[in-house]
Design a protein around this motif. Structure first.
Motif, mmCIF file in Angstrom:
data_model
loop_
_atom_site.group_PDB
_atom_site.id
_atom_site.type_symbol
_atom_site.label_atom_id
_atom_site.label_comp_id
_atom_site.label_asym_id
_atom_site.label_seq_id
_atom_site.Cartn_x
_atom_site.Cartn_y
_atom_site.Cartn_z
ATOM 1 N N ASP A 141 0.802 -1.218 0.000
ATOM 2 C CA ASP A 141 0.000 0.000 0.000
ATOM 3 C C ASP A 141 0.837 1.271 0.000
ATOM 4 N N ARG A 171 -4.778 -5.166 -7.646
ATOM 5 C CA ARG A 171 -5.946 -4.360 -7.269
ATOM 6 C C ARG A 171 -6.074 -4.163 -5.768
ATOM 7 N N SER A 172 -5.484 -5.055 -4.981
ATOM 8 C CA SER A 172 -5.646 -4.990 -3.522
ATOM 9 C C SER A 172 -4.285 -4.969 -2.839
ATOM 10 N N ARG A 200 -1.466 -4.379 -0.062
ATOM 11 C CA ARG A 200 -1.620 -4.695 1.363
ATOM 12 C C ARG A 200 -0.639 -3.934 2.245
#
Length: 311
Positions: A189, A294-295, A297
């Protein structure tokens, strides 16, 4: 010698000089390729490649006389580069360095004309240089064999590492290096300092090597590795780079670093240099990383899970 020609790329024009200059000697059944072939490949693959380059400082691996000639690793952007090429001035010990940033097809083609065979990208983006949004594990096989000969341990290590990343809750994606090994890439992230990312990567690989001491090692010195595969996390550091997805490698036959779907590890024909500029575009069209990033962490939950696994 074929004359230079000019192509339009977006709002800019780029001139390709000496397109038939030999750049890549043949390799086995793979043909020789020219500078024009390199240029044409990057023009075709740009839509798939640019999302992995935009906003990231680059180190450019240049071979003005082809891959058998001298190699130049270029960080600083020369003054003669066009003003429309994005630059990023970043701190370094004792000063700054102004890297090239490849945001457009025109930039990618200009770099190809400048004999940049391989762009190597930072794992962080301009504006958050100390907080990477990628974590990279480089699976480096032992021995001196050709890529197909040494890929068995790489395949095994990738599966073991992927399973451990799943266990600690981190998604991952695979990429051939175009050389001998694989990169396993984790989307982050972008909120962790690079030193924290590197420490987590070290802890994770230490855990994995301890569980499989006959197969894997984290020993930095080659003499300490024996015939075990090296789990390399050294790219997770400030100003370090990793070969970009879809980048051509400076080797005979023009192999390409291509993204893989995890299921492609099961194909016995898969190895680190399987794809070249002749067929890497097919891999790009298949979009093997669809949805993989897409995600992104945070590392906090994964760190706690790893500690629990370690007891």
């Amino acid at each position: 010698m074929t004359r230079a020609h000019t192509v339009r790329a977006g709002h800019h024009t780029v001139t390709l000089h000496r397109p038939d200059k030999p750049f890549f000697p043949p390799s086995g059944h793979v043909a020789a390729y020219s500078k024009g072939d390199l240029f044409d490949y990057y023009r075709a693959v740009a839509p798939a490649m640019l999302p992995h380059l935009r906003g990231r400082p680059l180190m450019l691996e240049r071979h003005p006389d082809g891959v058998r000639g001298p190699r130049f690793m270029q960080k600083d952007t020369p003054d003669h580069y066009p003003e429309w090429i994005t630059r990023a001035t970043v701190p370094k010990e004792g000063g700054t360095v102004t890297h090239t940033v490849c945001d457009t097809t025109a930039t990618l083609l200009y770099l190809a004309d400048q004999a940049c065979v391989t762009p190597h990208r930072w794992l962080s983006r301009v504006g958050r240089l100390e907080s990477p949004d990628r974590m990279v594990f480089d699976l480096d096989p032992a021995g001196e064999g050709a890529p197909p000969e040494v890929f068995g341990p790489v395949r095994t290590a990738a599966r073991l590492l992927g399973a451990l990343l799943d266990e600690v809750g981190l998604p991952s994606a695979l990429m051939t290096t175009g050389s001998r090994g694989l990169h396993v890439i984790v989307p982050l992230d972008g909120r962790h300092h690079v030193d924290d990312v590197r420490e987590f990567a070290k802890d994770l690989t230490a855990h994995l090597a301890a569980a499989h001491p006959d197969l894997l090692t984290t020993a930095v010195r080659k003499k300490d590795r024996g015939d075990r595969l090296y789990l390399d996390v050294q790219r997770n550091a400030y100003a370090q780079t990793a070969v970009a997805p879809y980048a051509v490698r400076a080797k005979p036959g023009a192999p390409v670093a291509v993204p893989l779907a995890w299921g492609q590890l099961d194909d016995p024909g898969t190895h680190a240099a399987r794809w070249t500029i002749a067929d890497a575009l097919d891999q790009a069209r298949a979009d093997p990383w669809r949805g993989a990033f897409r995600s992104p962490r945070a590392l906090g939950p994964a760190r706690r899970r790893l500690r629990a696994l370690a007891g």
